[in-house]
Design a protein around this motif. Structure first.
Motif, mmCIF file in Angstrom:
data_model
loop_
_atom_site.group_PDB
_atom_site.id
_atom_site.type_symbol
_atom_site.label_atom_id
_atom_site.label_comp_id
_atom_site.label_asym_id
_atom_site.label_seq_id
_atom_site.Cartn_x
_atom_site.Cartn_y
_atom_site.Cartn_z
ATOM 1 N N LYS A 1 0.843 -1.215 0.000
ATOM 2 C CA LYS A 1 0.000 0.000 0.000
ATOM 3 C C LYS A 1 0.862 1.241 0.000
ATOM 4 N N ARG A 2 1.870 1.240 0.854
ATOM 5 C CA ARG A 2 2.736 2.412 0.995
ATOM 6 C C ARG A 2 3.388 2.771 -0.341
ATOM 7 N N HIS A 3 3.790 1.771 -1.104
ATOM 8 C CA HIS A 3 4.461 2.050 -2.379
ATOM 9 C C HIS A 3 3.502 2.034 -3.567
ATOM 10 N N LYS A 4 2.207 1.869 -3.319
ATOM 11 C CA LYS A 4 1.202 1.795 -4.386
ATOM 12 C C LYS A 4 1.589 0.739 -5.430
ATOM 13 N N ALA A 5 2.016 -0.406 -4.958
ATOM 14 C CA ALA A 5 2.463 -1.474 -5.866
ATOM 15 C C ALA A 5 1.912 -2.814 -5.371
#
Ligand SMILES: [Zn+2]
Length: 383
Positions: free
Chosen positions: A98-102
């Motif tokens: 989630k944090r890296h949108k990946a």
């Protein structure tokens, strides 16, 4: 017989029917056996092929209906892998994604032994070949992708101290699989390289979103942009060397941009990307922020083909019009001969089993693409 110019194909996966997803769940829960599941998978593959053939697609796939994800299925088929939940590799795996949108798939392959040769896709290909009336494309995850998605610094290191060692071992298996696919009569073998495509968002010192996630979850270190591109290309060349003239081999690149991704295309990977001994680059170019395909087309060597991403696989609210697709493809006609231009969607419609895409919309998108190809052939009749 394939048309001479503007051949249409798909990237790989096709939306899975609801009853197939339910059958996967029932197999998981032990309510049905492998034989019964196979009947569901066979029917789903027949349906996927029929959908594409009815839309008028020239080179079809089995829609990857038997695969739960385009990466993890390798772990189910080859010895030396196991499939685990992402949390088993890192307790905060979901937060990291989630944090890296990946978002990587939740069921993850991990190398947990020595990789041994076994059939990966030749069984799927034989079935598809028997059912389809059109030539068949089969997709395989590239060694660079498998390396980034499944080499773990603790679990895999006892067998393969360096990620590159695991990638080499998998590349050897892929060579044998390509030979089996040629025997099965496959027309097009596509190596999936999203981890290479993702490098569009990397710099020499900073990895892209997906490699940040893989580094945190698996503990692999980023080598720097130039060395990463070189490694991916060298690994593909190990796989395809000697086969280039026996079958059409392509490489699929994508990155699924987010709203804050840089606007850039695959020209960023040049010139190294052109050292790869594949005939076709199957590239995402319809998604927003994907840059201008003209930049890639301008520098494409004259012995290579482009499979141009012409419909968006994330937008299921809107079906592209044939006029719009024609205009998109025409941008590169000035630089690439029509016989070397293929039309395909940006990516598979359902790379993983949990990605839902309405089948009727997917069919409508393929039909629009086929109509665009027909108009293009009419206009560029001399090609
Ligand atoms: Zn893709």
């Amino acid at each position: 017989m394939l048309p001479r110019a503007f051949i249409t194909s798909v990237v790989g996966s096709w939306p899975r029917p609801k009853w197939l997803l339910e059958a996967f769940e029932r197999r998981e829960a032990g309510l049905i056996d492998d034989e019964t599941l196979k009947i569901y998978m066979d029917d789903a593959a027949r349906l996927a092929i029929k959908d594409q053939e009815e839309a008028g697609i020239d080179v079809v796939t089995d829609g990857e209906q038997r695969r739960t994800s385009f990466v993890a299925f390798v772990g189910q088929k080859l010895k030396g892998f196991k499939i685990v939940k992402a949390e088993e590799l890192h307790p905060e795996a979901r937060e990291i994604m989630k944090r890296h949108k990946a978002p990587l798939t939740i069921w993850r392959p991990v190398i947990s032994g020595y990789i041994e040769d076994s059939v990966i896709a030749a069984d799927e290909a034989q079935f598809a070949k028997a059912v389809a009336s059109k030539p068949i494309k089969v997709t395989l995850p590239s060694p660079y992708l498998i390396m980034w998605e499944s080499w773990h610094s603790k679990i895999s290191a006892p067998y393969y101290p360096r990620p590159e060692d695991a990638a080499e071992a998998y590349a050897k298996v892929l060579r044998r699989e390509i030979s089996r696919l040629i025997d099965a009569g496959v027309a097009f073998i596509q190596l999936d390289e999203p981890m290479l495509g993702d490098l569009l968002e990397a710099t020499e010192n900073e990895p892209d979103r997906y490699k940040k996630v893989a580094s945190e979850i698996y503990g692999q270190k980023y080598r720097g942009l130039k060395d990463e591109i070189r490694l991916a290309v060298d690994l593909v060349n190990e796989v395809v060397q000697g086969y280039e003239t026996s079958v059409r081999i392509g490489m699929h690149l994508d990155r699924w941009p987010t709203e804050d991704s840089p606007v850039v295309g695959y020209e960023k990977l040049a010139p190294t990307i052109f050292d790869v001994k594949v005939r076709q680059y199957v590239v995402e170019y319809k998604a927003p922020r994907m840059g201008d395909p003209v930049e890639f087309a301008k520098i494409l060597p004259s012995d290579k083909e482009i499979g141009l991403g012409s419909v968006d696989v994330r937008d299921h609210k809107r079906v592209e019009t044939p006029e719009e697709i024609v205009a998109h493809v025409e941008r590169i006609v000035k630089y690439v001969d029509p016989t070397r231009i293929w039309l395909n969607p940006d990516c598979g419609f359902a790379p993983g089993q949990f990605r839902a895409f309405p089948r009727d919309v997917a069919r409508a998108k393929l039909k629009a693409m086929v109509e665009a190809a027909r108009r293009l052939r009419e206009k560029y009749w001399w090609a």
